[in-house]
Design a protein around this motif. Structure first.
Motif, PDB file in Angstrom:
ATOM      1  N   TYR A 254       2.080 -11.155  -4.682  1.00 40.08           N
ATOM      2  CA  TYR A 254       1.428 -12.255  -3.968  1.00 40.08           C
ATOM      3  C   TYR A 254       1.819 -13.595  -4.584  1.00 40.08           C
ATOM      4  CZ  TYR A 254      -2.359 -15.083  -1.959  1.00 40.08           C
ATOM      5  OH  TYR A 254      -3.076 -16.052  -1.304  1.00 40.08           O
ATOM      6  N   ARG A 255       1.728 -13.668  -5.890  1.00 41.71           N
ATOM      7  CA  ARG A 255       2.008 -14.930  -6.601  1.00 41.71           C
ATOM      8  C   ARG A 255       3.450 -15.376  -6.384  1.00 41.71           C
ATOM      9  NH1 ARG A 255       3.490 -16.029 -12.108  1.00 41.71           N
ATOM     10  NH2 ARG A 255       2.559 -17.970 -12.876  1.00 41.71           N
TER      11      ARG A 255
ATOM     12  N   THR B  74      -4.299 -20.322  -2.735  1.00 43.45           N
ATOM     13  CA  THR B  74      -3.255 -20.678  -3.691  1.00 43.45           C
ATOM     14  C   THR B  74      -2.516 -19.407  -4.079  1.00 43.45           C
ATOM     15  OG1 THR B  74      -4.505 -20.305  -5.735  1.00 43.45           O
ATOM     16  CG2 THR B  74      -4.839 -22.432  -4.616  1.00 43.45           C
ATOM     17  N   SER B  75      -1.495 -19.559  -4.876  1.00 42.63           N
ATOM     18  CA  SER B  75      -0.735 -18.398  -5.342  1.00 42.63           C
ATOM     19  C   SER B  75      -1.514 -17.578  -6.362  1.00 42.63           C
ATOM     20  CB  SER B  75       0.595 -18.858  -5.955  1.00 42.63           C
ATOM     21  OG  SER B  75       0.359 -19.685  -7.081  1.00 42.63           O
ATOM     22  N   GLU B  76      -2.654 -18.091  -6.815  1.00 42.66           N
ATOM     23  CA  GLU B  76      -3.393 -17.431  -7.886  1.00 42.66           C
ATOM     24  C   GLU B  76      -4.665 -16.733  -7.420  1.00 42.66           C
ATOM     25  OE1 GLU B  76      -2.127 -17.258 -10.837  1.00 42.66           O
ATOM     26  OE2 GLU B  76      -0.492 -18.677 -10.508  1.00 42.66           O
TER      27      GLU B  76
ATOM     28  N   PHE C  49       2.072 -12.628   5.675  1.00 47.33           N
ATOM     29  CA  PHE C  49       1.081 -12.053   4.771  1.00 47.33           C
ATOM     30  C   PHE C  49      -0.078 -11.405   5.526  1.00 47.33           C
ATOM     31  CE2 PHE C  49       1.402 -14.082   0.272  1.00 47.33           C
ATOM     32  CZ  PHE C  49       2.728 -13.733   0.204  1.00 47.33           C
ATOM     33  N   ARG C  50       0.106 -11.138   6.808  1.00 48.10           N
ATOM     34  CA  ARG C  50      -0.962 -10.524   7.576  1.00 48.10           C
ATOM     35  C   ARG C  50      -0.369  -9.610   8.639  1.00 48.10           C
ATOM     36  NH1 ARG C  50      -6.186  -9.043   7.172  1.00 48.10           N
ATOM     37  NH2 ARG C  50      -7.492  -9.559   8.964  1.00 48.10           N
ATOM     38  N   PHE C  51      -0.802  -8.347   8.657  1.00 50.12           N
ATOM     39  CA  PHE C  51      -0.391  -7.447   9.728  1.00 50.12           C
ATOM     40  C   PHE C  51      -1.043  -7.906  11.028  1.00 50.12           C
ATOM     41  CE2 PHE C  51       0.075  -3.432   6.823  1.00 50.12           C
ATOM     42  CZ  PHE C  51       1.179  -4.006   6.214  1.00 50.12           C
ATOM     43  N   PRO C  52      -0.302  -8.053  12.104  1.00 49.35           N
ATOM     44  CA  PRO C  52      -0.917  -8.459  13.371  1.00 49.35           C
ATOM     45  C   PRO C  52      -1.800  -7.379  13.980  1.00 49.35           C
ATOM     46  CG  PRO C  52       1.406  -7.959  13.696  1.00 49.35           C
ATOM     47  CD  PRO C  52       1.165  -7.936  12.223  1.00 49.35           C
TER      48      PRO C  52
ATOM     49  N   LEU D 219      -1.145  -6.546 -12.489  1.00 52.02           N
ATOM     50  CA  LEU D 219      -1.168  -5.747 -11.268  1.00 52.02           C
ATOM     51  C   LEU D 219      -0.010  -6.114 -10.341  1.00 52.02           C
ATOM     52  CD1 LEU D 219      -4.984  -5.935 -10.440  1.00 52.02           C
ATOM     53  CD2 LEU D 219      -3.763  -4.088 -11.613  1.00 52.02           C
ATOM     54  N   ILE D 220       0.608  -5.112  -9.752  1.00 52.72           N
ATOM     55  CA  ILE D 220       1.698  -5.328  -8.810  1.00 52.72           C
ATOM     56  C   ILE D 220       1.217  -6.152  -7.608  1.00 52.72           C
ATOM     57  CG2 ILE D 220       1.237  -3.077  -7.740  1.00 52.72           C
ATOM     58  CD1 ILE D 220       4.121  -2.864  -6.953  1.00 52.72           C
TER      59      ILE D 220
END
Length: 254
Positions: free
Chosen positions: A197-198, A154-156, A211-214, A191-192
């Motif tokens: 992320y949220r 989730t966003s949280e 949201f993921r480095f390959p 926090l930044i």
């Protein structure tokens, strides 16, 4: 083509935030090493380096590196924003303030194809490989941490590591400009890493917003807020395990 955006604070403000690497001369040397490395990096796709500083510390030594015969690209060094941080929030508040100010005042920011934001003390030797693997069309690239299975995310319940981020100027203006005002301790958002992320989680699609480095792109250098040197000891072991997981379980945001 991409532009490196380095964020720096040579002389930290007197706040309640712990800064173990606080001597301005020590910090300046960290930044100079990184500027020199980015300017000399062997990657024709990197157009320029923008060095942003928010304490007002003189930038003469930084700018001199741009005149070095070893510099393979232009350097822009500018004072933007300030290093004031409201009580209860993290240092990321001031960093986002620098990015906001640069997005509104620097022509080099607006004209870039892709901006790669790097914490100023750190270098990322694998960046050219990462950018090559991502390819064209990406609007935002970050590396999330969320150990939940995909259907439970989730966003949280996750964070984005902020040492290295990439985004287009338009994406920043549309989705990240002014985001630091969402850093509200009373709501648990200090926090930044969690605020970004949220905000961006609903946009993540694995293609344009990732949201993921390959591939792994690990830092070299010293942490500023605690005594830590990257790529040594336990940190190196974690890095190797995370690199392996990207190939075996690419959906894992651990």
């Amino acid at each position: 083509m991409y532009t490196i955006v380095m964020t720096a604070c040579v002389q930290p403000a007197e706040t309640g935030i712990r800064v173990s690497r606080s001597d301005p001369q020590v910090r300046l040397q960290d930044y100079l090493q990184s500027v020199e490395a980015w300017l000399a990096m062997d990657d024709p796709d990197c157009e320029q380096v923008i060095f942003l500083e928010n304490s007002g510390y003189p930038l003469d030594e930084v700018r001199r590196l741009g005149d070095s015969p070893l510099a393979l690209r232009p350097l822009i060094a500018a004072h933007v924003g300030d290093n004031a941080v409201p009580e209860g929030v993290s240092y990321g508040y001031a960093e986002l303030g620098m990015l906001d100010a640069a997005s509104q005042s620097l022509g080099a920011w607006a004209s870039a194809d892709l901006l790669v934001k790097a914490t100023g003390r750190l270098r990322f030797p694998a960046l050219p490989r990462l950018i090559d693997r991502v390819g064209a069309g990406v609007q935002f690239l970050g590396d999330a941490r969320n150990r939940s299975l995909p259907r439970y995310r989730t966003s949280e319940n996750g964070v984005i590591t902020t040492q290295l981020l990439a985004f287009t100027p338009d994406f920043y203006g549309d989705h990240m400009l002014g985001l630091r005002e969402a850093m509200r301790p009373a709501m648990g958002h200090r926090l930044i890493e969690s605020v970004i992320y949220r905000q961006l989680f609903p946009l993540e699609d694995g293609r344009r917003v990732r949201f993921r480095f390959p591939v792994s792109c690990d830092p070299l250098g010293h942490a500023g807020h605690w005594e830590k040197q990257y790529q040594s000891g336990a940190d190196l072991s974690k890095s190797k395990a995370r690199s392996l997981s990207r190939a075996i379980v690419p959906w894992w945001w651990g």
